[in-house]
Motif scaffolding. Sequence first.
Motif, PDB file in Angstrom:
ATOM      1  N   LEU A 124       0.839  -1.198   0.000  1.00  0.00           N
ATOM      2  CA  LEU A 124       0.000   0.000   0.000  1.00  0.00           C
ATOM      3  C   LEU A 124       0.874   1.248   0.000  1.00  0.00           C
ATOM      4  O   LEU A 124       0.615   2.194  -0.751  1.00  0.00           O
ATOM      5  CB  LEU A 124      -0.948   0.007   1.195  1.00  0.00           C
ATOM      6  N   ASP A 125       1.928   1.240   0.818  1.00  0.00           N
ATOM      7  CA  ASP A 125       2.867   2.370   0.804  1.00  0.00           C
ATOM      8  C   ASP A 125       3.467   2.562  -0.586  1.00  0.00           C
ATOM      9  O   ASP A 125       3.570   3.685  -1.086  1.00  0.00           O
ATOM     10  CB  ASP A 125       3.998   2.153   1.815  1.00  0.00           C
ATOM     11  N   ARG A 126       3.879   1.478  -1.201  1.00  0.00           N
ATOM     12  CA  ARG A 126       4.503   1.582  -2.526  1.00  0.00           C
ATOM     13  C   ARG A 126       3.498   2.123  -3.546  1.00  0.00           C
ATOM     14  O   ARG A 126       3.844   2.934  -4.405  1.00  0.00           O
ATOM     15  CB  ARG A 126       5.053   0.230  -2.963  1.00  0.00           C
ATOM     16  N   ILE A 136       1.911   5.807   4.296  1.00  0.00           N
ATOM     17  CA  ILE A 136       1.314   5.934   5.629  1.00  0.00           C
ATOM     18  C   ILE A 136       1.963   5.036   6.678  1.00  0.00           C
ATOM     19  O   ILE A 136       1.864   5.317   7.861  1.00  0.00           O
ATOM     20  CB  ILE A 136      -0.210   5.690   5.593  1.00  0.00           C
ATOM     21  N   TYR A 137       2.637   3.981   6.264  1.00  0.00           N
ATOM     22  CA  TYR A 137       3.293   3.087   7.225  1.00  0.00           C
ATOM     23  C   TYR A 137       4.755   3.459   7.446  1.00  0.00           C
ATOM     24  O   TYR A 137       5.264   3.328   8.545  1.00  0.00           O
ATOM     25  CB  TYR A 137       3.201   1.629   6.766  1.00  0.00           C
ATOM     26  N   GLY A 138       5.427   3.868   6.394  1.00  0.00           N
ATOM     27  CA  GLY A 138       6.839   4.211   6.498  1.00  0.00           C
ATOM     28  C   GLY A 138       7.764   3.110   6.032  1.00  0.00           C
ATOM     29  O   GLY A 138       8.887   2.985   6.515  1.00  0.00           O
ATOM     30  N   THR A 139       7.340   2.321   5.059  1.00  0.00           N
ATOM     31  CA  THR A 139       8.150   1.192   4.596  1.00  0.00           C
ATOM     32  C   THR A 139       8.998   1.484   3.367  1.00  0.00           C
ATOM     33  O   THR A 139       9.842   0.672   2.999  1.00  0.00           O
ATOM     34  CB  THR A 139       7.238   0.001   4.252  1.00  0.00           C
ATOM     35  N   GLN A 140       8.781   2.628   2.723  1.00  0.00           N
ATOM     36  CA  GLN A 140       9.438   2.889   1.442  1.00  0.00           C
ATOM     37  C   GLN A 140      10.560   3.909   1.574  1.00  0.00           C
ATOM     38  O   GLN A 140      10.373   4.976   2.165  1.00  0.00           O
ATOM     39  CB  GLN A 140       8.410   3.377   0.424  1.00  0.00           C
ATOM     40  N   LEU A 158      -1.643   9.917  10.094  1.00  0.00           N
ATOM     41  CA  LEU A 158      -2.813   9.096   9.796  1.00  0.00           C
ATOM     42  C   LEU A 158      -2.888   7.850  10.669  1.00  0.00           C
ATOM     43  O   LEU A 158      -3.944   7.520  11.199  1.00  0.00           O
ATOM     44  CB  LEU A 158      -2.822   8.703   8.317  1.00  0.00           C
ATOM     45  N   LEU A 159      -1.779   7.140  10.824  1.00  0.00           N
ATOM     46  CA  LEU A 159      -1.762   5.885  11.575  1.00  0.00           C
ATOM     47  C   LEU A 159      -1.047   6.054  12.909  1.00  0.00           C
ATOM     48  O   LEU A 159      -0.133   6.872  13.033  1.00  0.00           O
ATOM     49  CB  LEU A 159      -1.039   4.791  10.778  1.00  0.00           C
ATOM     50  N   THR A 160      -1.422   5.231  13.852  1.00  0.00           N
ATOM     51  CA  THR A 160      -0.702   5.183  15.124  1.00  0.00           C
ATOM     52  C   THR A 160       0.379   4.113  15.041  1.00  0.00           C
ATOM     53  O   THR A 160       0.329   3.225  14.178  1.00  0.00           O
ATOM     54  CB  THR A 160      -1.660   4.832  16.279  1.00  0.00           C
TER      55      THR A 160
END
Length: 179
Positions: A124-126, A136-140, A158-160
Amino acid sequence: MKRLTPLLAALFLLAACGPSARPDDAPAPIPDNRALAALFRDDQAARKDGGPSPMESLADAERRAQVRAMLARDEVRSRKDYWRAGFIFQHGDRPEDFLLAHALATAALSLGEQDGAWLAAASLDRYLVATDRPQIYGTQFIAFPDQPTTQSALDRDLLTDAIRKATRVPPLAEQAPPP
């Protein structure tokens, strides 16, 4: 007693019509697709030494084409199959590849593949990054030659971190570029 007679008759018929399913009966495991497992091994091997070469990018496209054909023939069925197919599409080159990776990871997760949680977040991040939106997650992360690796734009609000943890993504304070 007259009311119980039809109920007892129905219960008798249900019992007589074949074996009843017990709650502890688990469905037979779905075997993994061996050809897909081999494509996944090749996909991962291409990334061992810092990422695929231009020639390997052609091989990536061929692997995605093979997985698309497997999906069309309904040959991607086990939780590992969906997870492996998701990883192959995660290494795609178009937003649609990443969106399909996300759907495959979600299917893997719904079938019990816990590693699908991270892949669902990363894909989703990608997809978001590929469509010019902040992840939104910080994986990229972005790596340019002769420059330090940096994190792609990130919506930190957006996310915790609890949601990140639930999807096997490190909390923001622990996120760092890959070595």
